[in-house]
Design an enzyme around this catalytic site. Structure first.
Site, PDB file in Angstrom:
ATOM      1  N   ASP A  18       0.823  -1.219   0.000  1.00 43.40           N
ATOM      2  CA  ASP A  18       0.000   0.000   0.000  1.00 43.40           C
ATOM      3  C   ASP A  18       0.852   1.263   0.000  1.00 43.40           C
ATOM      4  OD1 ASP A  18      -2.253  -1.645   0.186  1.00 43.40           O
ATOM      5  OD2 ASP A  18      -2.322  -1.507   2.368  1.00 43.40           O
ATOM      6  N   GLU A  68     -11.801  -1.880  -3.088  1.00 42.44           N
ATOM      7  CA  GLU A  68     -11.180  -1.137  -1.986  1.00 42.44           C
ATOM      8  C   GLU A  68     -10.053  -0.256  -2.531  1.00 42.44           C
ATOM      9  OE1 GLU A  68      -9.744  -4.078   0.734  1.00 42.44           O
ATOM     10  OE2 GLU A  68      -8.217  -4.842  -0.630  1.00 42.44           O
TER      11      GLU A  68
END
Length: 323
Positions: A34, A202
């Site tokens: 991420d 997401e």
């Protein structure tokens, strides 16, 4: 001969349509999950924030590295009183005025007991971050969404919105106060949703370009590839929809609504690249518009700790992003 030439041309076209560029070079500390990348305005140094080590900070003089890990942004964890406040996820970093804002997620895997927090710094260096706790965006069991994966965007009119969400009701949006550390309303609006299966959407990231707001997001199964590999095509990939409004009306390249399963693939598994996702977009003075993300190199290993930093330049010739 004409038929053969036509078939060869068609084969070439199909090959081109479904090919992707390999990730740009990376040296130094390239294991990441991420990532969020930003270039410091004062000296041009690159900062990369990532999930793990209470938000790991790495720096480099180039997008390609060498990247050097510097330590934790929030070494004491978050002040948010939830499980997971010592294991912070999904950073998102922006310069607003002369202050850098770091948004992060507090949760545990598979739980809706989640919140999005914020910290600030004037330099982004290790030891300079002040935690301000929750933005007011949170969720609990039974809510229509999961409050993780926050992404801030400044609209063309100057106001701010925070996009967030993971599975459940997928991608949601709230307006932010002028200070951008708190939501101005707890009422969230859904802007992307896949009604099929477990609703695996997401990690949204919104980017404005030439009259359109582009909503990038990660679709599919993100993690644990070394123990349980998803069915082919169900692993992470990066998709996009766009709209002339930041608050809704997002459609994919075929015109399918992003709240009804729409989404055009920007990057997916190819060659030795597997499960790209957790993406962000930046405008770089050297490379132009850049898509950055994490991925698994199948020649190295599938474990979460083996995920690597990837980046590609984005082309816009069709009005849609391509890599």
């Amino acid at each position: 001969m004409r038929i053969l030439a036509s078939l060869l041309a068609l084969t070439s076209l199909l090959s081109t349509a479904y090919s992707y560029a390999n990730p740009g070079a990376c040296s130094g500390n390239c294991n990441v999950h991420d990532p969020a990348v930003i270039k410091r305005s004062s000296d041009g140094k690159y900062y990369r924030f990532s999930t793990g080590n209470k938000i790991e900070i790495a720096t480099s003089t180039s997008l390609a590295g060498p990247w050097t890990n510097q330590g934790s942004a929030l070494p004491s964890g978050s002040s948010i009183n939830l499980s997971g406040n010592q294991d912070l996820w999904a950073p998102d970093v922006h310069l607003i005025g002369s202050t850098y804002y770091l948004y992060y997620s507090v949760s545990t895997f598979g739980s809706q007991n989640s919140a999005i927090g914020v910290a600030t710094s004037t330099t982004m260096d290790v030891g300079s971050w002040t935690d301000h706790g929750s933005t007011g965006v949170s969720s609990s069991s039974g809510k229509a969404y999961n409050a993780i994966d926050g992404n801030l965007i400044q609209l063309t009119g100057g106001e701010y919105q925070l996009n967030f969400g993971s599975f459940w009701g997928d991608i949601q949006q709230v307006s932010m106060s002028s200070g951008t550390s708190k939501a101005s309303s707890s009422s969230a609006v859904q802007i992307a949703y896949d009604p099929s299966g477990s609703h695996p959407v997401e990690g949204s990231f919104m980017f404005y370009r030439s009259g359109y707001y582009y909503l990038f997001y990660s679709w599919g199964i993100c993690c644990g590839y070394d123990t349980t590999r998803p069915a082919a095509g169900q692993e992470y990939k990066i998709k996009v929809c766009r709209s002339t409004s930041s608050t809704g009306g997002f459609v994919d390249k075929s015109g399918v609504s992003c709240t009804n399963g729409g989404g055009t693939v920007v990057l997916e598994s190819h060659d030795n690249v597997y499960g790209p996702g957790g993406q962000g977009i930046m405008t770089d003075p050297t490379y132009g518009t850049v898509l950055y993300y994490h991925y698994v190199n199948t020649n190295i290993g599938y474990a979460d700790g083996q995920k690597l930093f990837g980046w590609n330049t984005i082309g816009w010739s069709s009005g849609w992003p391509t890599v």
